[in-house]
Design a protein around this motif. Sequence first.
Motif, mmCIF file in Angstrom:
data_model
loop_
_atom_site.group_PDB
_atom_site.id
_atom_site.type_symbol
_atom_site.label_atom_id
_atom_site.label_comp_id
_atom_site.label_asym_id
_atom_site.label_seq_id
_atom_site.Cartn_x
_atom_site.Cartn_y
_atom_site.Cartn_z
ATOM 1 N N ALA A 27 17.323 14.463 10.230
ATOM 2 C CA ALA A 27 16.954 15.287 9.158
ATOM 3 C C ALA A 27 17.409 14.214 8.027
ATOM 4 N N LEU A 28 16.611 14.551 6.897
ATOM 5 C CA LEU A 28 16.715 13.961 5.750
ATOM 6 C C LEU A 28 18.137 14.280 5.088
ATOM 7 N N VAL A 29 18.712 15.506 4.932
ATOM 8 C CA VAL A 29 19.963 16.122 4.377
ATOM 9 C C VAL A 29 20.633 16.613 5.622
ATOM 10 N N GLY A 30 21.437 16.102 6.292
ATOM 11 C CA GLY A 30 22.204 17.037 7.375
ATOM 12 C C GLY A 30 22.652 18.562 6.941
ATOM 13 N N PRO A 31 22.979 19.260 7.989
ATOM 14 C CA PRO A 31 23.260 20.721 7.940
ATOM 15 C C PRO A 31 24.387 20.888 6.954
ATOM 16 N N ILE A 32 25.559 19.819 7.520
ATOM 17 C CA ILE A 32 26.799 20.113 6.735
ATOM 18 C C ILE A 32 26.695 19.548 5.150
ATOM 19 N N SER A 33 26.008 18.839 4.923
ATOM 20 C CA SER A 33 25.673 18.098 3.609
ATOM 21 C C SER A 33 24.925 19.244 2.635
ATOM 22 N N ALA A 34 23.791 19.836 3.406
ATOM 23 C CA ALA A 34 22.964 20.800 2.816
ATOM 24 C C ALA A 34 23.786 22.107 2.332
ATOM 25 N N ALA A 35 24.836 22.327 3.204
ATOM 26 C CA ALA A 35 25.661 23.523 3.242
ATOM 27 C C ALA A 35 26.603 23.503 2.045
ATOM 28 N N ARG A 36 27.163 22.003 1.759
ATOM 29 C CA ARG A 36 28.144 21.746 0.628
ATOM 30 C C ARG A 36 27.163 21.695 -0.611
ATOM 31 N N TRP A 37 25.985 21.229 -0.637
ATOM 32 C CA TRP A 37 25.052 21.317 -2.080
ATOM 33 C C TRP A 37 24.906 22.802 -2.498
ATOM 34 N N LEU A 38 24.608 23.767 -1.208
ATOM 35 C CA LEU A 38 24.305 24.916 -1.604
ATOM 36 C C LEU A 38 25.474 25.776 -2.057
ATOM 37 N N LEU A 39 26.787 25.399 -1.505
ATOM 38 C CA LEU A 39 27.904 26.079 -1.989
ATOM 39 C C LEU A 39 28.234 25.487 -3.482
ATOM 40 N N VAL A 40 27.940 24.271 -3.725
ATOM 41 C CA VAL A 40 27.974 24.052 -5.115
ATOM 42 C C VAL A 40 26.877 24.373 -6.134
ATOM 43 N N PHE A 41 25.828 24.594 -5.784
ATOM 44 C CA PHE A 41 24.977 25.540 -6.516
ATOM 45 C C PHE A 41 25.179 26.886 -6.814
ATOM 46 N N VAL A 42 25.741 27.577 -5.444
ATOM 47 C CA VAL A 42 26.121 28.898 -5.752
ATOM 48 C C VAL A 42 27.167 29.029 -6.809
ATOM 49 N N LEU A 43 28.326 28.123 -6.694
ATOM 50 C CA LEU A 43 29.350 28.073 -7.664
ATOM 51 C C LEU A 43 28.872 27.794 -9.158
ATOM 52 N N LEU A 44 28.155 26.833 -9.224
ATOM 53 C CA LEU A 44 27.482 26.600 -10.737
ATOM 54 C C LEU A 44 26.940 27.877 -11.299
ATOM 55 N N ALA A 45 25.842 28.653 -10.330
ATOM 56 C CA ALA A 45 25.233 29.826 -10.811
ATOM 57 C C ALA A 45 26.089 30.750 -11.162
ATOM 58 N N GLY A 46 27.106 30.852 -10.306
ATOM 59 C CA GLY A 46 28.198 31.940 -10.834
ATOM 60 C C GLY A 46 28.841 31.824 -11.910
ATOM 61 N N VAL A 47 29.251 30.489 -12.223
ATOM 62 C CA VAL A 47 29.884 30.082 -13.594
ATOM 63 C C VAL A 47 28.764 30.390 -14.618
ATOM 64 N N TYR A 48 27.531 30.093 -14.465
ATOM 65 C CA TYR A 48 26.472 30.361 -15.549
ATOM 66 C C TYR A 48 26.382 32.001 -15.808
ATOM 67 N N PHE A 49 26.166 32.550 -14.932
ATOM 68 C CA PHE A 49 26.075 34.175 -15.033
ATOM 69 C C PHE A 49 27.228 35.138 -15.517
ATOM 70 N N PHE A 50 28.423 34.315 -15.123
ATOM 71 C CA PHE A 50 29.616 35.155 -15.078
ATOM 72 C C PHE A 50 30.571 34.371 -16.123
ATOM 73 N N HIS A 51 30.370 33.472 -16.902
ATOM 74 C CA HIS A 51 31.143 32.920 -17.955
ATOM 75 C C HIS A 51 31.881 33.739 -19.319
ATOM 76 N N GLY A 52 30.741 34.747 -19.246
ATOM 77 C CA GLY A 52 30.967 35.837 -20.262
ATOM 78 C C GLY A 52 32.379 36.627 -20.046
ATOM 79 N N PHE A 53 32.764 36.665 -18.503
ATOM 80 C CA PHE A 53 33.941 37.529 -18.102
ATOM 81 C C PHE A 53 35.018 36.842 -18.143
#
Length: 384
Positions: A27-53
């Motif tokens: 695979a071009l991106v391994g499953p472990i690496s894909a999971a890590r990038w997905l986690l980073v994306f979710v964390l950044l999205a959470g910071v963006y949407f909930f930074h007001g709190f």
Amino acid sequence: MQLSNRERDEAPSEPRLFGRPAYERSALVGPISAARWLLVFVLLAGVYFFHGFLVPVLAALVIGFATWPIYRRLLAAIGGNRTLGATIAIIAVISFIVAPISLAAVYAVDEVREWVAWTIETNKFGAPVPVWLTQIPGAGVWLGTQWAKYVGHPGAIGELVQLVSGSNIGNIYRGVLVVGASAFQSFLTLLFMLITLFFVYRDGEKLVAQLDRLGERILPMRWERVSRIVPLTISSTVTGMGVIAIGEGIVLGVAYWLAGVPSPVTLGIITGIMALIPGGAPLCFTLVSIYLFASGSPVAAAALFAWGTIELFIVDKTLRPRLVGGPISLPFLPTFFGLVGGVKTMGFLGLFVGPVLMALLVAIWREWLHEVTNPPPPPGAIIK
């Protein structure tokens, strides 16, 4: 004639036109690496949407850490019922922290509105040099000259404000009106802070246990030592700086009112804020005493100065050593940077969050220096 499976695998095959088949390609991106990038994306999205709190959550954590020893005693008194204990604690916070600060803010807003109206009127028509200003010993003549230069003629305050901040007096007045109109947003922030604080009280120990398990994976052998500094630092900082500053603001504010000083509530709040900085409270009541003396009230000026000196001596010699504890004792410069940076970033809450963050940085710095200057012994060494 049919070939066996082994013979079929070993037989030469014609090369594929488009490379290896799909089941043999990696695979071009391994499953472990894909999971890590997905986690980073979710964390950044959470910071963006909930930074007001972020502000109410930090406020709830600071109050929760600072009052946790008292809350544990409350839990022991009511038999460990966390929901009931959290409810009682929230009512106590509203009664002893939120309500007094809100009441003082209401009075201060009225007084500041009078200051703004006076500033606008003075900028329009100018103002003569006050008699009390020229009566200040040693500096009265110079201060009178500066008043006539920067305040006395029409438009002088606007020129001064534009020189200092780059804005004219009309924009500043409209900015004050905007600040006054943001009361609803402040109310929502307070409401979110109280809701978060309720769950901090009720589920705080479970959250700390989960953070300990996660922290040991991130910082093994160091997490327990670093994490235990956090509540002690917050408790000592908020108790030693916040409680004493609020007390000095209230006591000296009442003294201003008894001495007949204009806008005693606002001056008391300013004194409480300045009390967070070493030497700030003495500077405030000294300046107010000089104003009273110059305005023709020498007895009130002497009484105010004596009362402030005695109160400061009692606080520094008796209360502060008992209340200020913990592993961190901030020097003046980190304290000043924490206050200024906190207020600039978070407003009033930054008065407490800024010094706490600075105290944590100092704690981590000292821990690092301790490890560098006292390296661990090599394996197999005999410790005497």
